[in-house]
Design an enzyme around this catalytic site. Structure first.
Site, PDB file in Angstrom:
ATOM      1  N   GLY A 153      41.755  29.820  39.309  1.00 45.51           N
ATOM      2  CA  GLY A 153      41.510  29.756  40.749  1.00 45.51           C
ATOM      3  C   GLY A 153      41.335  31.160  41.297  1.00 45.51           C
ATOM      4  CG  HIS A 154      42.103  34.270  39.514  1.00 43.18           C
ATOM      5  ND1 HIS A 154      41.519  34.962  38.491  1.00 43.18           N
ATOM      6  CD2 HIS A 154      43.198  33.691  38.973  1.00 43.18           C
ATOM      7  CE1 HIS A 154      42.238  34.827  37.400  1.00 43.18           C
ATOM      8  NE2 HIS A 154      43.270  34.041  37.659  1.00 43.18           N
ATOM      9  CB  ALA A 155      36.341  35.870  40.719  1.00 45.72           C
TER      10      ALA A 155
END
Ligand code: TYD
Length: 140
Positions: A54-56
């Site tokens: 749930g991130h980059a």
């Protein structure tokens, strides 16, 4: 810097020595990997139904391996998305900078091994999806 795409995230076969007494996968930065490894970690004991990621990342490259069991990786780049199922310890998914990732549907006993190009740095994370979209959609 051009925007990275989900199509830059490829599943790579890993260097394997097959033996009737078992197999070995060898991961040497210089010989087998597309980046220099600065950090390794693994996820385990993931409860059924949980999701990770749930991130980059702004700069980090990662190789994600299902060292045991299986899970899905959803990749997004702001325009396209693709889902990769990892279920073999001799293949790794390369995830490049500015790709949003979500890991889910972990099998019981799954181990997610991650090789990373940089040390942990919270400022390298993009954790807010609207902010992430704003950034990737305004890159040249
Ligand atoms: P995070 O990367 O958000 O986990 P995931 O992507 O697997 O869901 O990290 C979870 C927490 O662990 C967060 O508080 C940061 C911390 N962490 C470190 O301190 N060092 C590390 O190398 C990693 C990967 C996470």
């Amino acid at each position: 810097m051009p925007v990275n795409s989900v199509y830059d995230c490829v599943v790579l076969p890993l260097s394997k020595i097959h033996n009737r007494a078992g197999n070995i996968v060898i991961l040497e930065s210089e010989n087998h990997l597309p980046f220099q490894v600065r950090r390794s970690y693994y996820l385990y004991d993931i409860p059924g139904g949980e999701a990770r990621g749930g991130h980059a990342h702004r700069e980090l490259y990662q190789l994600i391996v299902a060292a045991s069991g299986s899970f899905n990786v959803l990749l997004r780049d702001g325009k396209n998305q693709k889902i990769v199922m990892l279920n073999r310890p001799d293949y790794g998914l390369l995830v490049v900078p500015y790709i949003w990732r979500e890991l889910y549907e972990f099998s019981s006993g799954a181990i997610c091994l991650v090789l990373a190009s940089l040390r942990y740095e919270e400022s390298d994370y993009l954790r807010d999806y609207p902010q992430y979209l704003d950034i990737v959609n305004h890159q040249p």
